[in-house]
Design an enzyme around this catalytic site. Structure first.
Site, PDB file in Angstrom:
ATOM      1  N   ASP A   1     -97.561   9.784 -89.782  1.00  0.00           N
ATOM      2  CA  ASP A   1     -96.943  10.832 -89.755  1.00  0.00           C
ATOM      3  C   ASP A   1     -96.801  11.492 -88.021  1.00  0.00           C
ATOM      4  O   ASP A   1     -96.423  13.426 -88.266  1.00  0.00           O
ATOM      5  CB  ASP A   1     -97.442  11.415 -90.493  1.00  0.00           C
ATOM      6  CG  ASP A   1     -98.623  12.169 -90.442  1.00  0.00           C
ATOM      7  OD1 ASP A   1     -99.618  12.056 -89.850  1.00  0.00           O
ATOM      8  OD2 ASP A   1     -99.291  12.590 -91.925  1.00  0.00           O
TER       9      ASP A   1
ATOM     10  N   HIS B   1     -99.738   4.726 -82.823  1.00  0.00           N
ATOM     11  CA  HIS B   1    -100.464   4.801 -84.180  1.00  0.00           C
ATOM     12  C   HIS B   1    -102.066   4.743 -84.136  1.00  0.00           C
ATOM     13  O   HIS B   1    -102.671   3.194 -83.633  1.00  0.00           O
ATOM     14  CB  HIS B   1    -100.533   3.588 -85.308  1.00  0.00           C
ATOM     15  CG  HIS B   1    -100.841   4.175 -86.817  1.00  0.00           C
ATOM     16  ND1 HIS B   1    -100.081   5.547 -87.412  1.00  0.00           N
ATOM     17  CD2 HIS B   1    -101.824   3.659 -87.318  1.00  0.00           C
ATOM     18  CE1 HIS B   1    -100.933   5.403 -88.345  1.00  0.00           C
ATOM     19  NE2 HIS B   1    -101.665   4.785 -88.722  1.00  0.00           N
TER      20      HIS B   1
ATOM     21  N   CYS C   1    -102.048  10.924 -87.192  1.00  0.00           N
ATOM     22  CA  CYS C   1    -102.700  10.497 -87.351  1.00  0.00           C
ATOM     23  C   CYS C   1    -104.147  10.360 -86.608  1.00  0.00           C
ATOM     24  O   CYS C   1    -105.654  10.141 -86.504  1.00  0.00           O
ATOM     25  CB  CYS C   1    -102.072   9.012 -87.441  1.00  0.00           C
ATOM     26  SG  CYS C   1    -101.788   8.836 -85.495  1.00  0.00           S
TER      27      CYS C   1
END
Lengths: 151, 258
Positions: free
Chosen positions: B75, B252, B78
């Site tokens: 989101d 990510h 992270c």
């Protein structure tokens, strides 16, 4: 949600006790409904808006301060400014993309006052006619394209 | 339908649809991905890359050096979420670094206020930040910690505060960090646009600042498209002994357990 109310109570207290120059909250109206505020703004002396009065409306969702408030000008006098549409919508990045939970009603008011104060020529945004015809009632649902920070 | 989609009608409002679609995507991510997952094996990670030989080799490389991992929700928060979980979980199991960290955490609020952050907004976030830290100090169970840290409200408050710490550090060391800010922006503008808002992704500059501000060293294992069979490592700061280990896949961060 409790954290939203706790936060707004704190903000209201701070803003009533120690308001920035030219900013006035209508405390009585707010205590009835904490999720909707009206704030009076004065055009700063020495700017093109000197002597004018404006009203800003704030609406807070239950996820405030994680979600930004919905902020627009209301009332009879909508400032004639290149980032303010005639329906009161404001093109200001901290109201959507650059909103942070560490910002507040006070910091939004100060940014709006500063945006007004740096204006040299009173005029509407070039796409005003089309925008007010097609836009959503909620300015947060507009995908703003931010440009030209100088006014 | 396809034909109609190509006809742009300037008198129509498309923003509503785009915003609704954006909200749907965010909701799908929130429904499918926990803020922090349970412990996962690397074989489970491999199932995401069935037809990807390079990534499978790189996962084998990780498997040889780490025990397991946890995933975090994609989101945009992270990095902060993963760091906070990994470091606090470690303090829970070994508290030698605790007094040093707690002192920095306690003092940080006054430092942020001194830098010009408004007291009454900072206070809220700092309070929750310290509450989480104090739970760890009182030796809650790992399960209690997991529950606390994956409560969306508490977890987001924690992330906001880590973002503020990074912003504060970047602004304090403005003369140094200005060289790493892109787009002709000032450090303050960069912080307002890329650090303080939720969901803005983290880069080297965020990691460098967080590491320096908290005195916690981080190793990032980079799993990218490069055709070497191993992940590249980067330690923040360079040459330090890491205490938090993170896995980076494009855009990510997840948690690794050595």
């Amino acid at each position: 949600m409790a954290s939203m109310e706790k936060r707004l109570q704190k903000e209201l207290l701070a803003l009533t006790k120690d308001p920035p120059v030219g900013v006035k909250v209508n405390t009585d109206a707010i205590t009835k409904n904490l999720a909707e505020w009206t704030v009076d703004l004065e055009g700063a002396p020495g700017t093109v808006f000197e002597g004018e009065n404006f009203q800003l409306q704030f609406k807070f969702g239950s996820r405030y301060p994680f979600d930004s408030p919905q902020v627009m000008f209301i009332g009879p006098n909508i400032p004639l400014h290149p980032h303010v549409y005639s329906n009161g919508h404001i093109c200001l990045s901290i109201l959507t993309d650059d909103w942070s939970p560490a910002l507040s009603v006070q910091s939004v008011c100060l940014s709006v006052v500063s945006m007004l104060s740096s204006c040299k020529e009173k005029k509407r945004p070039p796409d005003n006619a089309l925008y007010v015809k097609t836009c959503s009632k909620n300015p947060k649902k507009t995908r703003w394209w931010y440009h030209d920070d100088s006014v | 339908m396809a034909e109609g989609a190509l006809n742009y009608d300037p008198s129509k409002n498309y923003d509503d649809q785009t915003c609704a679609q954006q909200r749907d995507i965010e909701k799908a991510i929130a429904d499918e991905q926990p803020l922090v997952s349970d412990i996962l094996s690397f074989d489970e990670l491999k199932t995401e890359y069935q037809d990807d030989e390079i990534f499978k080799l790189k996962i084998d490389d990780l498997k040889g050096r780490y025990k397991h991992m946890r995933k975090t929700r994609g989101d945009g928060n992270c990095f902060f979420r993963a760091f906070g979980f990994a470091y606090l979980e470690q303090l829970l199991n070994n508290n030698t670094d605790f007094p040093r960290f707690k002192e920095i955490a306690s003092k940080s609020k006054d430092e942020l206020v001194a830098l010009g952050f408004p007291q009454f907004t900072i206070e809220d976030f700092h309070e929750t930040f310290m509450e989480v830290i104090e739970k760890v100090e009182k030796k809650c169970t790992n399960e209690e910690f997991y529950q606390l840290y994956t409560d969306q409200g508490i977890s987001d408050y924690f992330v906001v505060y880590l973002r503020l710490i990074v912003s504060g550090h970047l602004q304090k060391e403005e003369d140094f960090f200005i060289h790493f800010v892109e787009g002709g922006r000032t450090v303050k503008e960069f912080c307002n646009q890329e650090v303080e808002p939720m969901h803005k992704e983290s880069d080297h500059i965020h990691i460098t600042a967080l590491t320096a501000a908290l005195g916690v060293n981080i190793r990032v294992e980079y799993m990218d498209r490069g055709d070497t069979p191993k992940c590249n490592q980067h330690d923040f700061p360079d040459g330090s002994r890491p205490s938090v280990y993170l896995l980076y896949r494009p855009s990510h961060y997840d948690i690794l357990y050595p």
